[in-house]
Motif scaffolding. Structure first.
Motif, short mmCIF file in Angstrom:
data_model
loop_
_atom_site.label_atom_id
_atom_site.label_comp_id
_atom_site.label_asym_id
_atom_site.label_seq_id
_atom_site.Cartn_x
_atom_site.Cartn_y
_atom_site.Cartn_z
N SER A 92 29.74 7.94 103.21
CA SER A 92 29.22 6.66 103.70
C SER A 92 29.97 5.47 103.11
O SER A 92 29.74 4.34 103.52
CB SER A 92 27.73 6.53 103.40
N ARG A 93 30.87 5.71 102.17
CA ARG A 93 31.69 4.62 101.62
C ARG A 93 33.13 4.71 102.09
O ARG A 93 33.84 3.70 102.11
CB ARG A 93 31.67 4.68 100.08
N SER A 94 33.58 5.90 102.45
CA SER A 94 35.02 6.11 102.66
C SER A 94 35.37 6.78 103.98
O SER A 94 36.54 7.08 104.21
CB SER A 94 35.57 6.96 101.49
N GLY A 95 34.40 7.04 104.84
CA GLY A 95 34.69 7.72 106.10
C GLY A 95 35.01 9.19 105.86
O GLY A 95 34.48 9.82 104.94
N ILE A 96 35.87 9.74 106.69
CA ILE A 96 36.23 11.16 106.54
C ILE A 96 37.03 11.36 105.26
O ILE A 96 38.00 10.65 105.00
CB ILE A 96 37.03 11.64 107.76
N VAL A 97 36.61 12.32 104.46
CA VAL A 97 37.25 12.58 103.17
C VAL A 97 37.83 13.99 103.15
O VAL A 97 37.39 14.88 103.88
CB VAL A 97 36.28 12.39 101.99
N THR A 98 38.83 14.17 102.29
CA THR A 98 39.53 15.44 102.21
C THR A 98 39.00 16.29 101.06
O THR A 98 38.32 15.80 100.15
CB THR A 98 41.03 15.22 101.97
N PHE A 146 42.10 1.54 93.09
CA PHE A 146 41.12 0.80 93.88
C PHE A 146 41.63 -0.61 94.13
O PHE A 146 42.56 -1.08 93.47
CB PHE A 146 39.76 0.78 93.18
N ASP A 147 41.01 -1.29 95.06
CA ASP A 147 41.33 -2.67 95.39
C ASP A 147 40.91 -3.56 94.21
O ASP A 147 39.72 -3.66 93.90
CB ASP A 147 40.57 -3.07 96.66
N LYS A 148 41.88 -4.19 93.58
CA LYS A 148 41.60 -4.96 92.35
C LYS A 148 40.68 -6.15 92.60
O LYS A 148 40.08 -6.68 91.66
CB LYS A 148 42.92 -5.43 91.72
N SER A 149 40.57 -6.59 93.85
CA SER A 149 39.67 -7.71 94.13
C SER A 149 38.21 -7.32 93.88
O SER A 149 37.34 -8.18 93.76
CB SER A 149 39.86 -8.21 95.56
N TYR A 150 37.94 -6.01 93.81
CA TYR A 150 36.58 -5.53 93.54
C TYR A 150 36.41 -5.09 92.10
O TYR A 150 35.41 -4.42 91.76
CB TYR A 150 36.24 -4.36 94.46
N ALA A 151 37.34 -5.45 91.23
CA ALA A 151 37.32 -4.97 89.85
C ALA A 151 36.00 -5.32 89.14
O ALA A 151 35.40 -4.47 88.47
CB ALA A 151 38.50 -5.53 89.07
N THR A 152 35.55 -6.55 89.29
CA THR A 152 34.31 -6.97 88.62
C THR A 152 33.12 -6.18 89.15
O THR A 152 32.27 -5.70 88.39
CB THR A 152 34.07 -8.47 88.81
N CYS A 153 33.05 -6.04 90.46
CA CYS A 153 31.96 -5.28 91.09
C CYS A 153 31.96 -3.84 90.58
O CYS A 153 30.90 -3.30 90.23
CB CYS A 153 32.12 -5.30 92.60
N TYR A 154 33.12 -3.24 90.50
CA TYR A 154 33.19 -1.84 90.09
C TYR A 154 32.90 -1.67 88.60
O TYR A 154 32.28 -0.67 88.20
CB TYR A 154 34.56 -1.26 90.44
N VAL A 189 27.62 13.05 104.16
CA VAL A 189 27.19 13.34 102.78
C VAL A 189 26.83 12.08 101.99
O VAL A 189 26.68 12.14 100.76
CB VAL A 189 28.28 14.15 102.03
N GLY A 190 26.65 10.95 102.66
CA GLY A 190 26.21 9.74 101.97
C GLY A 190 27.13 9.35 100.84
O GLY A 190 28.36 9.31 100.98
N ASP A 191 26.55 9.09 99.67
CA ASP A 191 27.32 8.66 98.50
C ASP A 191 27.69 9.83 97.59
O ASP A 191 28.14 9.62 96.46
CB ASP A 191 26.51 7.63 97.69
N SER A 192 27.54 11.05 98.07
CA SER A 192 27.92 12.21 97.25
C SER A 192 29.42 12.24 97.00
O SER A 192 29.87 12.80 96.00
CB SER A 192 27.49 13.51 97.94
N VAL A 193 30.19 11.63 97.90
CA VAL A 193 31.64 11.52 97.72
C VAL A 193 32.05 10.08 97.99
O VAL A 193 31.66 9.52 99.01
CB VAL A 193 32.42 12.46 98.67
N VAL A 194 32.79 9.48 97.08
CA VAL A 194 33.38 8.16 97.29
C VAL A 194 34.85 8.24 96.89
O VAL A 194 35.22 9.00 96.01
CB VAL A 194 32.67 7.04 96.51
N VAL A 195 35.68 7.46 97.57
CA VAL A 195 37.12 7.48 97.32
C VAL A 195 37.59 6.08 96.95
O VAL A 195 37.18 5.10 97.57
CB VAL A 195 37.88 7.98 98.58
N HIS A 196 38.43 5.99 95.93
CA HIS A 196 39.01 4.72 95.49
C HIS A 196 37.95 3.71 95.06
O HIS A 196 38.10 2.50 95.24
CB HIS A 196 39.91 4.11 96.57
#
Length: 282
Positions: free
Chosen positions: A203-209, A253-261, A163-170
């Motif tokens: 495509s960002r998080s692998g298998i999602v629930t 989320f991983d705080k090291s990516y805070a600026t990016c997010y 589903v590509g970027d339709s679902v992203v986690v964290h």
């Protein structure tokens, strides 16, 4: 590389998106490509023992985000994408901009060449296309909720859907090319009985629930309320700057990516407002 169903693989060893591969009697379907040329070579070598001798090979371009189109050309196979992807990539500048990086993957401009010959799909579809390379078809559908050129790849025989970027986690979703109403409707459909028993691959998080998809629906509903409020705001830039930290607090989320997010959300909200409320945007 992980085999998540019979002859259906995912790969998250490479920087950028989670890759997919589907082996069929008559061909190999890649779902996205690595960013870097050397990683493309490694990915192809991993798949070679399973796909040598197959008459057909193609890669599905799930949308036009930079981190999924950078390495597509290096696969040197047919590229299948939505018609909108052709329009977007044909008109895209050859020079990367900082905002393009911010709304894409977790890398910096220094990682990449600044002059790019974008890969334009040589195979396209408008609504859906079925690939009859086995007893059961693999069906690629247009899903414009998250991106106007967005696609899903449905391997019905094995009950796997990419589903590509339709679902992203964290991490925050990508909003710049979104249609929020359509996106919410697509995700509601995704958790219906139509896809009961499916493995759903982001495509960002692998298998999602299903739980992650429920959260995504609620988050997008909140974003929808926010942009409606912003449309009447005197200073949209200030409003965006104020709401981004509030939205980020709704996720782990991983705080090291805070600026990016933060950049991703701010850029996405700004672009969304420009596209959907152009007369009111300041």
């Amino acid at each position: 590389m992980e085999e998540i169903a019979y002859n259906v693989f995912i790969e998250n060893d490479f920087r950028g998106v989670v890759l997919g591969a589907i082996i069929l009697d008559q061909g190999l379907i890649f779902v996205d490509a690595p960013i870097y040329f050397e990683h493309v070579q490694v990915w192809q070598k991993r798949m070679a023992p399973l796909s040598d001798g197959l008459p057909n090979k193609l890669v599905v371009m799930m949308d036009t985000h930079i981190d999924r189109v950078m390495g597509v050309r290096a696969l040197e196979i047919d590229i299948l994408g939505h018609q909108n992807a052709i329009d977007i990539l044909t008109n895209r500048t050859n020079t990367l901009r900082a905002q393009d990086i911010d709304c894409g993957a977790l890398y910096t401009p220094d990682d990449l060449t600044t002059n790019i010959h974008w890969p334009v799909p040589n195979l396209s579809f408008t609504d859906q296309i079925s690939l009859y390379w086995d007893d059961e078809p693999v069906i690629v559908t247009h899903q414009p909720g998250a991106h106007s050129a967005g696609a899903w790849v449905d391997c019905r025989a094995e009950k796997v859907i990419f589903v590509g970027d339709s679902v992203v986690v964290h991490q925050p979703p990508f909003l710049a090319w979104a249609d929020l109403d359509m996106w919410i409707a697509e995700l509601t459909w995704l958790i219906s009985d139509v896809y009961k028993g499916y493995k759903i691959v982001s495509s960002r998080s692998g298998i999602v629930t299903r739980r992650s998809i429920d959260w995504m629906i609620r988050f997008l509903m909140t974003v929808k309320e926010v942009v409606v409020e912003f449309s009447a705001s005197e200073n949209k830039s200030e409003a965006i700057a104020a709401v981004v930290p509030v939205l980020l607090r709704r996720m782990r989320f991983d705080k090291s990516y805070a600026t990016c997010y933060r950049n991703r959300l701010a850029w996405g909200l700004d672009q969304y407002l420009q596209k959907h409320y152009p007369k009111d945007h300041h």
